[in-house]
Design a protein around this motif. Structure first.
Motif, PDB file in Angstrom:
ATOM      1  N   ILE A 104      50.132  45.320  42.223  1.00 52.12           N
ATOM      2  CA  ILE A 104      49.438  44.187  41.521  1.00 52.12           C
ATOM      3  C   ILE A 104      48.822  44.661  40.107  1.00 52.12           C
ATOM      4  O   ILE A 104      48.332  45.924  40.096  1.00 52.12           O
ATOM      5  N   ASN A 142      44.978  37.894  51.682  1.00 53.40           N
ATOM      6  CA  ASN A 142      45.246  39.053  50.749  1.00 53.40           C
ATOM      7  C   ASN A 142      46.902  39.767  50.625  1.00 53.40           C
ATOM      8  O   ASN A 142      47.463  39.909  49.595  1.00 53.40           O
ATOM      9  N   THR A 178      49.385  37.956  51.829  1.00 51.06           N
ATOM     10  CA  THR A 178      50.452  36.845  51.336  1.00 51.06           C
ATOM     11  C   THR A 178      50.418  36.503  49.762  1.00 51.06           C
ATOM     12  O   THR A 178      51.529  36.282  49.268  1.00 51.06           O
ATOM     13  N   LEU A 179      49.088  36.714  49.201  1.00 53.41           N
ATOM     14  CA  LEU A 179      48.987  36.211  47.798  1.00 53.41           C
ATOM     15  C   LEU A 179      48.691  37.337  46.820  1.00 53.41           C
ATOM     16  O   LEU A 179      48.461  37.062  45.702  1.00 53.41           O
ATOM     17  N   LYS A 180      49.029  38.643  47.364  1.00 50.58           N
ATOM     18  CA  LYS A 180      49.023  39.784  46.233  1.00 50.58           C
ATOM     19  C   LYS A 180      49.797  39.459  45.096  1.00 50.58           C
ATOM     20  O   LYS A 180      49.212  40.051  44.231  1.00 50.58           O
ATOM     21  N   ASN A 181      50.994  38.988  45.089  1.00 52.21           N
ATOM     22  CA  ASN A 181      52.092  38.817  43.992  1.00 52.21           C
ATOM     23  C   ASN A 181      51.437  37.728  43.189  1.00 52.21           C
ATOM     24  O   ASN A 181      51.700  37.540  41.819  1.00 52.21           O
ATOM     25  N   LYS A 182      50.262  36.960  43.672  1.00 54.64           N
ATOM     26  CA  LYS A 182      49.551  35.754  42.627  1.00 54.64           C
ATOM     27  C   LYS A 182      48.559  36.323  42.065  1.00 54.64           C
ATOM     28  O   LYS A 182      47.816  35.486  41.302  1.00 54.64           O
ATOM     29  N   HIS A 183      48.116  37.698  42.093  1.00 59.02           N
ATOM     30  CA  HIS A 183      47.168  38.199  41.468  1.00 59.02           C
ATOM     31  C   HIS A 183      45.800  37.838  41.874  1.00 59.02           C
ATOM     32  O   HIS A 183      44.662  37.582  41.021  1.00 59.02           O
ATOM     33  N   VAL A 184      45.477  37.431  43.066  1.00 55.53           N
ATOM     34  CA  VAL A 184      44.219  37.048  43.629  1.00 55.53           C
ATOM     35  C   VAL A 184      43.719  37.866  44.838  1.00 55.53           C
ATOM     36  O   VAL A 184      44.656  38.397  45.526  1.00 55.53           O
ATOM     37  N   GLU A 232      40.335  37.044  40.510  1.00 51.80           N
ATOM     38  CA  GLU A 232      41.420  37.346  39.937  1.00 51.80           C
ATOM     39  C   GLU A 232      41.821  38.490  39.390  1.00 51.80           C
ATOM     40  O   GLU A 232      40.831  39.449  38.746  1.00 51.80           O
TER      41      GLU A 232
END
Length: 64
Positions: free
Chosen positions: A8, A36, A38-44, A63
């Motif tokens: 991240i 967390n 699932t969405l770690k590559n979305k920077h949230v 973010e």
């Protein structure tokens, strides 16, 4: 910008996007963990705090 152990990008600072309080739910930590991961590559990043005295929880969304 550097990468941490979870790939991240971090600037050393998190920006708070939203906060919501609600009645405590015992399994909410499972949802936060799922989000967390699932969405770690979305920077949230999702955080969860519990106020046992008031029987409430608070979810925070950041973010990275």
């Amino acid at each position: 910008m550097k990468l941490d152990n979870n790939d991240i990008p971090t600037t050393g600072k998190l920006e708070l996007i939203a906060v919501k309080s609600f009645k405590a739910c015992d399994d909410m930590y499972k949802i936060i963990d799922f989000l967390n991961k699932t969405l770690k590559n979305k920077h949230v990043i999702f955080g969860l705090t519990k106020d046992a005295a008031k029987d409430t929880m608070k979810i925070s969304i950041y973010e990275a």
